[in-house]
Design a protein around this motif. Structure first.
Motif, PDB file in Angstrom:
ATOM      1  N   ARG A  31       0.329  20.400 -41.454  1.00 43.65           N
ATOM      2  CA  ARG A  31       1.285  21.045 -40.583  1.00 43.65           C
ATOM      3  C   ARG A  31       0.993  20.740 -39.108  1.00 43.65           C
ATOM      4  N   LYS A  32       2.050  20.680 -38.366  1.00 43.95           N
ATOM      5  CA  LYS A  32       1.954  20.403 -36.935  1.00 43.95           C
ATOM      6  C   LYS A  32       1.578  21.687 -36.218  1.00 43.95           C
ATOM      7  N   PRO A  33       0.451  21.708 -35.476  1.00 43.17           N
ATOM      8  CA  PRO A  33       0.083  22.931 -34.762  1.00 43.17           C
ATOM      9  C   PRO A  33       1.031  23.174 -33.598  1.00 43.17           C
ATOM     10  N   THR A  34       1.163  24.418 -33.205  1.00 47.55           N
ATOM     11  CA  THR A  34       1.934  24.713 -32.007  1.00 47.55           C
ATOM     12  C   THR A  34       1.214  24.123 -30.806  1.00 47.55           C
ATOM     13  N   PRO A  35       1.918  23.873 -29.698  1.00 42.06           N
ATOM     14  CA  PRO A  35       1.236  23.358 -28.500  1.00 42.06           C
ATOM     15  C   PRO A  35       0.059  24.223 -28.060  1.00 42.06           C
ATOM     16  N   ALA A  36       0.228  25.545 -28.094  1.00 46.53           N
ATOM     17  CA  ALA A  36      -0.863  26.428 -27.678  1.00 46.53           C
ATOM     18  C   ALA A  36      -2.056  26.322 -28.634  1.00 46.53           C
ATOM     19  N   ALA A  37      -1.766  26.265 -29.945  1.00 43.81           N
ATOM     20  CA  ALA A  37      -2.849  26.125 -30.920  1.00 43.81           C
ATOM     21  C   ALA A  37      -3.562  24.788 -30.747  1.00 43.81           C
ATOM     22  N   PHE A  38      -2.800  23.749 -30.442  1.00 42.50           N
ATOM     23  CA  PHE A  38      -3.406  22.437 -30.239  1.00 42.50           C
ATOM     24  C   PHE A  38      -4.318  22.456 -29.012  1.00 42.50           C
ATOM     25  N   ALA A  39      -3.883  23.084 -27.926  1.00 43.74           N
ATOM     26  CA  ALA A  39      -4.720  23.168 -26.727  1.00 43.74           C
ATOM     27  C   ALA A  39      -6.033  23.869 -27.040  1.00 43.74           C
ATOM     28  N   ASP A  40      -5.971  24.909 -27.863  1.00 45.27           N
ATOM     29  CA  ASP A  40      -7.182  25.624 -28.254  1.00 45.27           C
ATOM     30  C   ASP A  40      -8.105  24.709 -29.057  1.00 45.27           C
ATOM     31  N   ILE A  41      -7.527  23.910 -29.975  1.00 47.02           N
ATOM     32  CA  ILE A  41      -8.321  22.950 -30.745  1.00 47.02           C
ATOM     33  C   ILE A  41      -9.018  21.963 -29.818  1.00 47.02           C
ATOM     34  N   VAL A  42      -8.280  21.457 -28.832  1.00 47.75           N
ATOM     35  CA  VAL A  42      -8.831  20.466 -27.902  1.00 47.75           C
ATOM     36  C   VAL A  42      -9.984  21.049 -27.091  1.00 47.75           C
ATOM     37  N   MET A  75     -12.243  25.136 -17.979  1.00 49.82           N
ATOM     38  CA  MET A  75     -11.043  24.676 -18.675  1.00 49.82           C
ATOM     39  C   MET A  75     -10.053  25.826 -18.748  1.00 49.82           C
ATOM     40  N   GLU A  76      -8.801  25.521 -18.434  1.00 53.29           N
ATOM     41  CA  GLU A  76      -7.739  26.531 -18.515  1.00 53.29           C
ATOM     42  C   GLU A  76      -6.465  25.845 -18.991  1.00 53.29           C
ATOM     43  N   PHE A  77      -5.811  26.427 -19.983  1.00 53.92           N
ATOM     44  CA  PHE A  77      -4.585  25.850 -20.530  1.00 53.92           C
ATOM     45  C   PHE A  77      -3.396  26.240 -19.659  1.00 53.92           C
ATOM     46  N   ASP A  78      -2.720  25.226 -19.128  1.00 49.91           N
ATOM     47  CA  ASP A  78      -1.488  25.403 -18.354  1.00 49.91           C
ATOM     48  C   ASP A  78      -0.329  25.172 -19.317  1.00 49.91           C
ATOM     49  N   GLU A  79       0.165  26.264 -19.923  1.00 49.80           N
ATOM     50  CA  GLU A  79       1.159  26.140 -20.983  1.00 49.80           C
ATOM     51  C   GLU A  79       2.465  25.546 -20.479  1.00 49.80           C
ATOM     52  N   ALA A  80       2.869  25.905 -19.265  1.00 53.43           N
ATOM     53  CA  ALA A  80       4.160  25.449 -18.736  1.00 53.43           C
ATOM     54  C   ALA A  80       4.213  23.930 -18.619  1.00 53.43           C
ATOM     55  N   ASN A  81       3.091  23.297 -18.298  1.00 49.92           N
ATOM     56  CA  ASN A  81       3.051  21.849 -18.126  1.00 49.92           C
ATOM     57  C   ASN A  81       2.283  21.140 -19.237  1.00 49.92           C
ATOM     58  N   PHE A  82       1.875  21.893 -20.250  1.00 52.75           N
ATOM     59  CA  PHE A  82       1.160  21.356 -21.415  1.00 52.75           C
ATOM     60  C   PHE A  82       0.005  20.461 -20.985  1.00 52.75           C
ATOM     61  N   ARG A  83      -0.936  21.067 -20.312  1.00 49.22           N
ATOM     62  CA  ARG A  83      -2.107  20.353 -19.820  1.00 49.22           C
ATOM     63  C   ARG A  83      -3.277  21.310 -19.727  1.00 49.22           C
ATOM     64  N   ASP A 134      -9.295  19.521  -9.148  1.00 51.08           N
ATOM     65  CA  ASP A 134      -8.799  18.160  -8.931  1.00 51.08           C
ATOM     66  C   ASP A 134      -8.775  17.291 -10.175  1.00 51.08           C
ATOM     67  N   ASN A 135      -8.815  17.894 -11.358  1.00 56.88           N
ATOM     68  CA  ASN A 135      -8.792  17.074 -12.566  1.00 56.88           C
ATOM     69  C   ASN A 135      -8.066  17.824 -13.676  1.00 56.88           C
ATOM     70  N   VAL A 136      -7.230  17.109 -14.392  1.00 57.33           N
ATOM     71  CA  VAL A 136      -6.497  17.704 -15.504  1.00 57.33           C
ATOM     72  C   VAL A 136      -6.476  16.731 -16.668  1.00 57.33           C
ATOM     73  N   VAL A 137      -6.255  17.271 -17.857  1.00 54.30           N
ATOM     74  CA  VAL A 137      -5.998  16.458 -19.039  1.00 54.30           C
ATOM     75  C   VAL A 137      -4.600  16.815 -19.519  1.00 54.30           C
ATOM     76  N   ASN A 138      -3.674  15.862 -19.421  1.00 58.12           N
ATOM     77  CA  ASN A 138      -2.322  16.063 -19.911  1.00 58.12           C
ATOM     78  C   ASN A 138      -2.310  15.852 -21.419  1.00 58.12           C
ATOM     79  N   LEU A 139      -1.645  16.738 -22.132  1.00 61.10           N
ATOM     80  CA  LEU A 139      -1.769  16.775 -23.583  1.00 61.10           C
ATOM     81  C   LEU A 139      -0.623  16.117 -24.346  1.00 61.10           C
TER      82      LEU A 139
END
Length: 396
Positions: free
Chosen positions: A9-20, A33-41, A47-52
């Motif tokens: 099953r495909k995880p939700t974006p929020a669940a995937f961010a938690d996995i990452v 590390m902080e999940f920016d749900e609005a921009n999925f990153r 000064d550094n982000v990981v875009n998901l």
């Protein structure tokens, strides 16, 4: 649903961010590390982000067993690699990268700033209608697209850095292509620079002869046709669409031919090929306009600006051809995308909308172009409209 279906099953974006984030901790990353749900990153400090988006695409496409490999591959995004302070130390790791024109605007409005100096945006050179040439520093684990400020710090011009990067690209190895039909070839380096090889015409000619037509649908794929027949060019477009759907990381929906040693836009003469290419372009624009709308909506909300960003919508006509539509509503200051057709709407005293008709874009520009102001620094282009046109002038 069986147990195997559950694990696929495909995880939700929020669940995937938690996995990452949990995977990053397991691999030793101890920074913020902080999940920016609005921009999925994932934000890592100031000064550094990981875009998901690409990470998520690859994870969902992989088999259950393959997902571990995806995690291992992207774990390198959490490794902070510093860019050398001098051009002499960095030059051997410079490589050219081709990116969609929307990439630069998206980075400026929302996602990560360019590495190596955000001031002035990316170190960018115009390339084609929908594509720009950028510079990347290729570290052991991550490819960093460089900002113009980095070149200023190094004291080197963009043209000089591009020349060095192109020489490095030539040195990466001989051609690697697979033949997918008698006239069609697909690149097979799989090193994130497949599309960049469009900058090497000698290589293209060795593979596809004297009059090749090329497409670079994704970062990891270059497609070549040794023929310009209708059938082969239609197959080229079909393969480009499949690559975009399967691989993500779209770069360009343009066809290229080689003139005086440089890739230039190729316009197919056959009407059916041109239509197929236009449909591919419309799908890309729909994605770019949707991403742009999301970022602009966030920006205007933050700035307290009351400006409606209209959608670019795709429909299929009775002839099975795609066409795009946007909406211009009376009394609403709007940023319009450039669409095939414009639907006009009026609001009654109660604020309820009423459809007033649909008009082709060219007719709208002819009758109401004086009310449409191109919005600076937008790609894809948008037009700001404040006043509503006289509907009679549009034949409505």
């Amino acid at each position: 649903m069986g147990i195997l279906d559950f694990f696929k099953r495909k995880p939700t974006p929020a669940a995937f961010a938690d996995i990452v984030m949990k995977e990053a901790r397991k691999r030793g990353f101890d920074g913020p590390m902080e999940f920016d749900e609005a921009n999925f990153r994932i934000l890592m400090g100031s000064d550094n982000v990981v875009n998901l988006h690409n990470y998520y695409h690859d994870y969902c496409q992989a088999s259950r067993a393959g997902r571990a490999n995806v995690m291992a591959k992207y774990a390198n995004l959490f490794v902070r690699n510093e860019i050398p302070a001098s051009f002499a130390a960095a030059r051997r790791n410079l490589l050219p990268v081709l990116r969609t024109r929307a990439f630069q605007q998206a980075a400026g409005l929302g996602p990560a700033p360019p590495r190596g100096g955000a001031e002035g945006g990316f170190a960018t050179t115009a390339f084609s209608d929908d594509t720009v040439l950028m510079l990347a520093y290729d570290s052991e684990h991550v490819t960093h697209v460089l900002g113009a400020g980095q070149l200023v710090e190094w004291g080197v011009a963009v043209a000089e850095a591009n020349a060095v990067a192109l020489d490095n690209l030539r040195d990466l190895g001989a051609e690697k292509f697979v033949q997918i039909s008698p006239a069609l070839f697909a690149s097979d380096w799989n090193d994130a620079y497949d599309s960049s090889r469009l900058l090497l015409p000698d290589l293209v000619h060795r593979v596809a002869g004297t009059q090749p037509v090329a497409m670079i649908p994704t970062r990891g794929r270059m497609l070549l046709s040794a023929s310009r027949t209708k059938e082969d060019l239609l197959e080229l477009v079909r393969c480009a669409g499949m690559a975009i759907d399967d691989e993500g990381r779209r770069v360009s929906t343009v066809m290229y031919a080689f003139i005086d040693g440089r890739a230039e836009r190729f316009v197919p003469e056959d009407e059916e090929v041109a239509r197929a290419l236009d449909d591919l372009r419309r799908k890309a624009l729909q994605e770019d306009y949707a991403d742009q709308k999301h970022l602009l909506d966030q920006h205007y909300e933050k700035e307290g600006v009351d400006l409606f960003v209209a959608s670019y919508m795709l429909y299929k006509g009775d002839d099975e051809r795609l066409f795009s539509v946007t909406v211009w509503t009376e009394g609403v200051e709007t940023l319009l995308p450039c669409a095939d057709r414009v639907a006009f709407g009026r609001l009654d005293e109660g604020g309820k909308g009423h459809h007033a008709g649909i008009v082709g874009w060219e007719q709208v520009v002819a009758a109401a172009g004086h009310l449409m102001t191109p919005e600076p620094d937008t790609y894809p282009v948008r037009y700001r409209v404040s006043r509503f046109p006289e509907l009679a002038s549009l034949g409505l």
